[in-house]
Enzyme design. Structure first.
Site, PDB file in Angstrom:
ATOM      1  N   LYS A   1      -2.379   9.012   0.252  1.00 43.80           N
ATOM      2  CA  LYS A   1      -3.701   9.561   0.622  1.00 43.80           C
ATOM      3  C   LYS A   1      -3.730   9.973   2.092  1.00 43.80           C
ATOM      4  CE  LYS A   1      -6.050   5.856  -0.494  1.00 43.80           C
ATOM      5  NZ  LYS A   1      -5.042   4.888  -0.956  1.00 43.80           N
TER       6      LYS A   1
ATOM      7  N   ARG B   1     -14.186   2.890  -2.970  1.00 40.65           N
ATOM      8  CA  ARG B   1     -13.199   1.992  -3.573  1.00 40.65           C
ATOM      9  C   ARG B   1     -13.823   1.052  -4.587  1.00 40.65           C
ATOM     10  NH1 ARG B   1      -9.120   2.345   0.924  1.00 40.65           N
ATOM     11  NH2 ARG B   1      -7.270   1.292   0.216  1.00 40.65           N
TER      12      ARG B   1
ATOM     13  N   ARG C   1       6.874   1.411   5.250  1.00 42.88           N
ATOM     14  CA  ARG C   1       5.998   1.712   6.391  1.00 42.88           C
ATOM     15  C   ARG C   1       5.845   0.462   7.268  1.00 42.88           C
ATOM     16  NH1 ARG C   1       0.116   4.107   5.296  1.00 42.88           N
ATOM     17  NH2 ARG C   1      -0.181   2.038   4.433  1.00 42.88           N
TER      18      ARG C   1
ATOM     19  N   ARG D   1       0.914  -2.263  11.178  1.00 44.80           N
ATOM     20  CA  ARG D   1      -0.130  -2.712  10.248  1.00 44.80           C
ATOM     21  C   ARG D   1       0.259  -4.043   9.615  1.00 44.80           C
ATOM     22  NH1 ARG D   1      -2.606   2.028   6.521  1.00 44.80           N
ATOM     23  NH2 ARG D   1      -3.063   0.151   5.312  1.00 44.80           N
TER      24      ARG D   1
ATOM     25  N   ARG E   1      -3.352  -6.269  -2.490  1.00 46.97           N
ATOM     26  CA  ARG E   1      -4.010  -4.950  -2.389  1.00 46.97           C
ATOM     27  C   ARG E   1      -3.932  -4.209  -3.720  1.00 46.97           C
ATOM     28  NH1 ARG E   1      -0.808  -2.796   2.628  1.00 46.97           N
ATOM     29  NH2 ARG E   1      -1.886  -0.824   2.286  1.00 46.97           N
TER      30      ARG E   1
HETATM   31  P1  B4P Z   1      -0.526   6.376   2.207  1.00 49.09           P
HETATM   32  O1  B4P Z   1      -0.728   6.265   0.753  1.00 49.09           O
HETATM   33  O2  B4P Z   1      -0.962   7.602   2.882  1.00 49.09           O
HETATM   34  O3  B4P Z   1      -1.207   5.057   2.733  1.00 49.09           O
HETATM   35  P2  B4P Z   1      -2.729   4.760   2.803  1.00 49.09           P
HETATM   36  O4  B4P Z   1      -3.539   5.644   1.955  1.00 49.09           O
HETATM   37  O5  B4P Z   1      -3.048   4.750   4.246  1.00 49.09           O
HETATM   38  O6  B4P Z   1      -2.766   3.284   2.180  1.00 49.09           O
HETATM   39  P3  B4P Z   1      -3.969   2.303   1.951  1.00 49.09           P
HETATM   40  O7  B4P Z   1      -4.799   2.820   0.820  1.00 49.09           O
HETATM   41  O8  B4P Z   1      -3.414   0.954   1.740  1.00 49.09           O
HETATM   42  O9  B4P Z   1      -4.712   2.207   3.339  1.00 49.09           O
HETATM   43  P4  B4P Z   1      -6.217   2.245   3.806  1.00 49.09           P
HETATM   44  O10 B4P Z   1      -6.133   2.497   5.256  1.00 49.09           O
HETATM   45  O11 B4P Z   1      -7.044   3.181   2.993  1.00 49.09           O
HETATM   46  O12 B4P Z   1       1.000   6.239   2.624  1.00 49.09           O
HETATM   47  C1  B4P Z   1       1.796   5.096   2.423  1.00 49.09           C
HETATM   48  C2  B4P Z   1       3.238   5.356   2.832  1.00 49.09           C
HETATM   49  O13 B4P Z   1       3.850   6.220   1.870  1.00 49.09           O
HETATM   50  C3  B4P Z   1       3.411   6.057   4.180  1.00 49.09           C
HETATM   51  O14 B4P Z   1       4.440   5.416   4.898  1.00 49.09           O
HETATM   52  C4  B4P Z   1       3.820   7.479   3.828  1.00 49.09           C
HETATM   53  O15 B4P Z   1       4.679   8.057   4.792  1.00 49.09           O
HETATM   54  C5  B4P Z   1       4.555   7.278   2.519  1.00 49.09           C
HETATM   55  N1  B4P Z   1       4.494   8.459   1.660  1.00 49.09           N
HETATM   56  C6  B4P Z   1       3.437   9.279   1.472  1.00 49.09           C
HETATM   57  N2  B4P Z   1       3.743  10.261   0.599  1.00 49.09           N
HETATM   58  C7  B4P Z   1       5.047  10.042   0.201  1.00 49.09           C
HETATM   59  C8  B4P Z   1       5.945  10.716  -0.696  1.00 49.09           C
HETATM   60  N3  B4P Z   1       5.586  11.806  -1.387  1.00 49.09           N
HETATM   61  N4  B4P Z   1       7.176  10.208  -0.855  1.00 49.09           N
HETATM   62  C9  B4P Z   1       7.569   9.094  -0.183  1.00 49.09           C
HETATM   63  N5  B4P Z   1       6.784   8.421   0.701  1.00 49.09           N
HETATM   64  C10 B4P Z   1       5.519   8.895   0.885  1.00 49.09           C
HETATM   65  O16 B4P Z   1      -6.787   0.755   3.525  1.00 49.09           O
HETATM   66  C11 B4P Z   1      -6.341  -0.390   4.228  1.00 49.09           C
HETATM   67  C12 B4P Z   1      -7.303  -1.559   3.971  1.00 49.09           C
HETATM   68  O17 B4P Z   1      -8.618  -1.266   4.533  1.00 49.09           O
HETATM   69  C13 B4P Z   1      -7.612  -1.906   2.503  1.00 49.09           C
HETATM   70  O18 B4P Z   1      -6.645  -2.771   1.936  1.00 49.09           O
HETATM   71  C14 B4P Z   1      -9.000  -2.596   2.648  1.00 49.09           C
HETATM   72  O19 B4P Z   1      -8.890  -3.944   3.066  1.00 49.09           O
HETATM   73  C15 B4P Z   1      -9.682  -1.819   3.750  1.00 49.09           C
HETATM   74  N6  B4P Z   1     -10.538  -0.714   3.251  1.00 49.09           N
HETATM   75  C16 B4P Z   1     -10.334   0.624   3.488  1.00 49.09           C
HETATM   76  N7  B4P Z   1     -11.294   1.347   2.872  1.00 49.09           N
HETATM   77  C17 B4P Z   1     -12.109   0.448   2.224  1.00 49.09           C
HETATM   78  C18 B4P Z   1     -13.261   0.601   1.392  1.00 49.09           C
HETATM   79  N8  B4P Z   1     -13.749   1.808   1.096  1.00 49.09           N
HETATM   80  N9  B4P Z   1     -13.834  -0.519   0.885  1.00 49.09           N
HETATM   81  C19 B4P Z   1     -13.357  -1.734   1.171  1.00 49.09           C
HETATM   82  N10 B4P Z   1     -12.254  -1.950   1.949  1.00 49.09           N
HETATM   83  C20 B4P Z   1     -11.630  -0.864   2.474  1.00 49.09           C
END
Ligand code: B4P
Length: 193
Positions: free
Chosen positions: A14, A89, A128, A134, A146
């Site tokens: 994402k 979420r 990552r 993180r 998660r």
């Molecule tokens: P991403 O998939 O981009 O990671 P993310 O969305 O940031 O992950 P997440 O959902 O956990 O984080 P968020 O900040 O929203 O990428 C992951 C990895 O994959 C990267 O290293 C990338 O380079 C790699 N990658 C991407 N595409 C690829 C491909 N095609 N091939 C290979 N590798 C690839 O949430 C973090 C925390 O915040 C949650 O756990 C929760 O506690 C809280 N939170 C956030 N929003 C919330 C909400 N709405 N409600 C409640 N809690 C919330």
């Protein structure tokens, strides 16, 4: 206004794809994960409240993130549209978002749902965790928590929007460029329709 939700489990890409989509379509990127991490870095009361949940791999309480998104919408009155990344979420967050957008005479046009196998999600997040600071990425137990939160509380959000015919499922494995192409095709099909 053209508003998109980029949806998917942790590690589905994402964050990676949001940057490209917002650059191409001129949308305002709203990532609740980024907003929460910036509150934690600033040691604000909101950040301190969120930190313990995030470190355990749990979702932050709905009222905290809904309030944060509400302020972000108010702070961007001239946006062409929003890309919501990591929000909503829970079904309660989805219902609140719909209400906030109605107040602004707009709505969600499209939910792009990235699909990635669990094995690949764990691999990406641990990978990552090797380079990012993180704390929720470098511990496999937290990553498992998660993914369980996603199954228990977040997967239902796609069903919620499916009822309105707004969900487009995209394979989230392959190169970042190929996945971006598929996301753009879904966006353009919706813009033309
Ligand atoms: P991403 O998939 O981009 O990671 P993310 O969305 O940031 O992950 P997440 O959902 O956990 O984080 P968020 O900040 O929203 O990428 C992951 C990895 O994959 C990267 O290293 C990338 O380079 C790699 N990658 C991407 N595409 C690829 C491909 N095609 N091939 C290979 N590798 C690839 O949430 C973090 C925390 O915040 C949650 O756990 C929760 O506690 C809280 N939170 C956030 N929003 C919330 C909400 N709405 N409600 C409640 N809690 C919330």
């Amino acid at each position: 206004m053209f508003n998109i939700i980029l949806f998917g489990p942790p590690g589905s890409g994402k964050g990676t794809q949001s940057e490209r989509i917002t650059a191409k379509y001129g949308l305002k990127h709203l990532s609740t994960g980024d907003l929460l991490r910036s509150e934690i870095a600033g040691q604000t009361p909101l950040g301190l409240a969120a930190q313990s949940f995030m470190e355990k791999g749990q979702l932050v309480p709905d009222e905290v993130v809904i309030e944060m998104i509400s302020s972000a919408l108010d702070n961007n009155p001239n946006a062409n549209g929003f890309l919501f990344d990591g929000f909503p979420r829970t079904t309660a967050q989805a219902e609140s978002l719909d209400k906030l957008l109605i107040q602004k005479n707009t709505e969600i046009a499209l939910v792009l749902a990235l699909q990635v196998t669990r094995k690949e999600l764990v691999r990406r997040l641990l990978n990552r965790g090797l380079t990012s600071d993180r704390p929720d990425d470098n511990n496999e137990e937290v990553i498992t928590a998660r993914l369980q939160e996603y199954e228990r509380k977040t997967a239902a959000v796609a069903e919620y929007y499916s009822k309105y015919g707004k969900v487009s499922y995209i394979k989230g494995e392959g190169t970042v460029d190929k996945i971006f192409e598929a996301l753009c095709s879904a966006i353009e099909a919706k813009k033309v329709a």
